[in-house]
Motif scaffolding. Structure first.
Motif, mmCIF file in Angstrom:
data_model
loop_
_atom_site.group_PDB
_atom_site.id
_atom_site.type_symbol
_atom_site.label_atom_id
_atom_site.label_comp_id
_atom_site.label_asym_id
_atom_site.label_seq_id
_atom_site.Cartn_x
_atom_site.Cartn_y
_atom_site.Cartn_z
ATOM 1 N N GLU A 239 0.835 -0.996 -0.100
ATOM 2 C CA GLU A 239 -0.021 0.167 0.164
ATOM 3 C C GLU A 239 0.909 1.221 -0.180
ATOM 4 O O GLU A 239 1.650 1.368 0.691
ATOM 5 C CB GLU A 239 -0.858 0.100 1.344
ATOM 6 C CG GLU A 239 -1.977 -0.877 1.485
ATOM 7 C CD GLU A 239 -3.385 -0.187 1.225
ATOM 8 O OE1 GLU A 239 -3.530 0.632 2.059
ATOM 9 O OE2 GLU A 239 -4.245 -0.751 0.401
ATOM 10 N N VAL B 36 0.729 5.687 -0.199
ATOM 11 C CA VAL B 36 -0.248 6.955 -0.217
ATOM 12 C C VAL B 36 0.482 7.912 -1.417
ATOM 13 O O VAL B 36 1.442 8.390 -1.323
ATOM 14 C CB VAL B 36 -0.230 7.619 1.088
ATOM 15 C CG1 VAL B 36 -0.959 8.867 1.098
ATOM 16 C CG2 VAL B 36 -0.768 6.615 2.373
ATOM 17 N N LYS C 110 -4.924 6.138 -1.466
ATOM 18 C CA LYS C 110 -4.310 4.952 -1.104
ATOM 19 C C LYS C 110 -4.318 4.191 -2.350
ATOM 20 O O LYS C 110 -5.260 4.414 -3.244
ATOM 21 C CB LYS C 110 -5.033 4.291 0.063
ATOM 22 C CG LYS C 110 -4.539 4.682 1.493
ATOM 23 C CD LYS C 110 -5.001 3.966 2.317
ATOM 24 C CE LYS C 110 -4.504 4.030 3.809
ATOM 25 N NZ LYS C 110 -4.952 3.485 4.742
#
Length: 197
Positions: A67, A69, A78
């Motif tokens: 993940e 950002v 995200k």
């Protein structure tokens, strides 16, 4: 008493449990695929493994992702990012059949290895990759670069212009040199507080 059982016969009839054989031939291999086709290759490979009955030799297929950002135009979003675009990990017992099933799957361009023979990656490498992709804190991803001119859009220095001196992707921060009273002063700001000029 012909029907009585002798103690020696009892011992012979008790079977000692056989320990299940651990298959040490399971290894992780890296296959090269067309970039952007990782998900399709994984799905096609899973389907072929079942239909061609090699599920006893191909055990796991992993696309390393994490993940992140993203910061674009002052907004955080995200997203899932492939750690190694164009590569997929496959845990398998390598033999002619399993090699052929993986190698001839649409989108697979080949195995990573020395010469013609696929080379497995070490358990240490696999663990490092798995630790990397499972890190809890999402990484920030931005398109800023050191030396780039930016405008501060938020905070006490809003509307000031400056130059990026340093980037901390881990924390999502930039250090910007702002000209105050004819002196360059470093100011630490969040990615969201600056925009490119």
């Amino acid at each position: 008493m012909a029907d009585s059982v002798q103690p020696e016969q009892i011992e012979q009839s008790v079977e000692t449990p056989v320990e299940p054989k651990v298959n040490d031939n399971k290894k992780w291999y890296v296959i090269h695929v067309k970039t952007g086709y990782e998900g399709r290759v994984k799905a096609a490979l899973e389907q072929r493994i079942k239909s061609l009955a090699v599920d006893d030799r191909v055990f796991d297929i992993v696309i390393p992702t994490r993940e992140v950002v993203n910061v674009k135009k002052g907004k955080k979003t995200k997203a899932t990012e492939k750690v190694f675009p164009g590569y997929v990990l496959v845990k398998m017992i390598l033999d002619d059949d399993s090699w052929l099933v993986v190698r001839t799957t649409e989108g697979v361009t080949g195995f990573v290895g020395a010469g013609l023979k696929p080379t497995p990656i070490t358990e240490k490498e696999v663990q490092a990759i798995m630790r990397f992709v499972s890190q809890e804190q999402p990484k920030f991803k931005t398109k800023f670069s050191v030396g780039e001119a930016v405008k501060i859009i938020e905070g006490p220095f809003a509307d000031f212009l400056g130059t990026i001196e340093a980037i901390d992707d881990e924390k999502g921060k930039v250090r910007v040199l702002v000209s105050i009273f004819d002196r360059e002063t470093p100011v630490e700001l969040d990615f969201l507080q600056v925009v490119r000029l």
